[in-house]
Design an enzyme around this catalytic site. Structure first.
Site, short mmCIF file in Angstrom:
data_model
loop_
_atom_site.label_atom_id
_atom_site.label_comp_id
_atom_site.label_asym_id
_atom_site.label_seq_id
_atom_site.Cartn_x
_atom_site.Cartn_y
_atom_site.Cartn_z
N ILE A 125 38.76 44.45 32.91
CA ILE A 125 38.62 43.55 31.75
C ILE A 125 39.96 42.87 31.52
CG2 ILE A 125 39.08 45.46 30.12
CD1 ILE A 125 37.33 43.89 28.07
N ILE A 134 42.94 47.09 33.56
CA ILE A 134 43.28 45.97 32.68
C ILE A 134 43.79 44.81 33.52
CG2 ILE A 134 44.59 45.24 30.65
CD1 ILE A 134 42.57 47.59 30.14
N LYS A 135 43.18 43.64 33.31
CA LYS A 135 43.57 42.46 34.09
C LYS A 135 44.68 41.71 33.38
CE LYS A 135 40.30 39.97 36.63
NZ LYS A 135 39.04 39.23 36.75
N ILE A 136 45.74 41.43 34.14
CA ILE A 136 46.88 40.68 33.61
C ILE A 136 47.16 39.54 34.59
CG2 ILE A 136 49.38 40.78 33.14
CD1 ILE A 136 48.99 43.72 32.32
#
Length: 381
Positions: free
Chosen positions: A109, A140-142
């Site tokens: 996400i 976690i998408k960065i």
């Protein structure tokens, strides 16, 4: 029964994830079937995917109404919907996570795309998302922006799984790999376990070819007098993204041979795998599985939208090709500098990163706006 080529790909050390998530596929049992029977072993999502899933879909209405009753602002209502879907998907994929010892079974996400240029806000949101979702197998998408990479380093040091997204250039991939290594080193120096952290570097494909093909078509449209020049231009079309990805993989191989990486591997660190993203073919003249067939190889992931999953299951031509025609790949990228072609690859990659963030910000804003309308519509007068 027909052979499912997706299962065949696993034999070559590549994992197939799906670039799609909605409550419909969770509740209908479709996601469970894809995971248990079709070889899907991870999920990626982004703001555009959530906009498509939530906007105009009555399946979310009861939860939206609950959010209104609880007095939640629109952004918190969005999070309550998205986080619930992510948790449920994580639970469906948990057996894969356990069976692969944390190699696969992840659900990604993205932090809000409108903070892509703010390091501290990205760190804060990544920590909060991880905490509130409360699943070991969430990623976690960065975005791999200048501000995103220091955030990646810190979030990895915190022990959070990270999917670094929107990588286009080989240089941006290398920086991403070293941000992961630095984060692990920082964590290891504090005496903390690094064996349970996973990361993927999402390297985008079809958008590169769309951009470069568009530039070549514009040159051809203007008219080219020399038949040799015309042939040179046409020869580049539809080939740059795969060549670029193969070169990135060569860099991956160099990185895992460094002393820095070997020291971390000795402490149980997992390699950061390259993940091929943006893998649906945009040009109907190209094979609908070209971004799968050409990039099968060990220690990689390919995340596919549903239509590409179906196409690949049906007719992918599976073989390990990630290390084939490497010299040709370097020559092709070099050929872009030829005065007859004259395409600045670095400029293209910069353009694509800016566009990529915009392509996530706009659907995110659109989703917030449609949620706002739905909140008004469902709110008691």
């Amino acid at each position: 029964m027909a052979t499912n080529q997706l299962l065949e790909i696993k034999n070559y050390g590549q994992s197939i994830w799906m670039d799609n998530l909605s409550r419909d596929i969770i509740q209908s049992g479709e996601l469970k079937d894809l995971v248990e029977n079709k070889g899907i072993c991870g999920i990626t999502s982004n703001p555009a995917i959530f906009e498509k899933a939530i906007a105009g879909n009555a399946i979310y209405d009861a939860d939206i109404e609950a959010g209104i009753k609880a007095g939640l602002p629109t952004d918190k209502i969005y999070e309550s919907l998205a986080f619930a879907d992510i948790r449920n998907a994580c639970d469906i994929l948990r057996p894969v996570y356990d069976a692969t010892n944390g190699l696969d079974g992840y659900v990604s996400i993205e932090v809000p795309p409108n903070i892509a240029d703010d390091t501290q806000a990205t760190i804060k949101e990544a920590r909060r998302y991880y905490q509130e979702i409360g699943r070991e197998n969430v990623m976690i998408k960065i975005p791999g922006t200048k501000a995103g990479l220091p955030a990646v380093e810190q979030v990895i040091a915190d022990g959070i799984n990270v999917n670094i997204t929107l990588l286009f250039s080989v240089d941006s991939y290398i920086k991403t790999a070293w941000a992961y290594i630095s984060g692990l080193e920082k964590r290891a120096a504090e005496g903390k376990d690094i064996s349970k952290i996973a990361s993927v570097a999402s390297f985008f494909l079809s958008r590169i070819d769309s951009n470069i093909d568009g530039k070549i078509d514009a040159k051809l449209k203007k008219g080219v007098d020399d038949i040799t020049v015309e042939a040179k231009l046409k020869d580049v079309k539809g080939k740059v993204a795969i060549a670029n990805a193969k070169i990135a993989y060569q860099e991956y191989k160099k990185i895992i041979q460094t002393d820095s990486w070997k020291a971390l591997a000795a402490k149980g660190a997992k390699v950061q795998r390259l993940l091929w993203a943006s893998t649906s073919t945009k040009d109907p003249n190209y094979s609908d599985v070209m971004y799968v067939d050409e990039l099968v190889g060990p220690d990689t992931v390919n995340t596919l939208p549903p239509a590409t999953i179906d196409a690949c299951a049906d007719h992918c031509d599976v073989a390990s090709r990630i290390e084939t025609r490497i010299e040709e790949a370097y020559q092709l990228i070099e050929s872009l500098k030829d005065p007859d072609i004259n395409i600045d690859i670095n400029k293209v990659m910069d353009e694509l990163l800016v566009e990529g963030i915009d392509k996530f910000v706009k659907p995110f804003e659109s989703l917030m706006s449609s949620l706002e309308s739905k909140v008004k519509q469902l709110s008691p007068v």
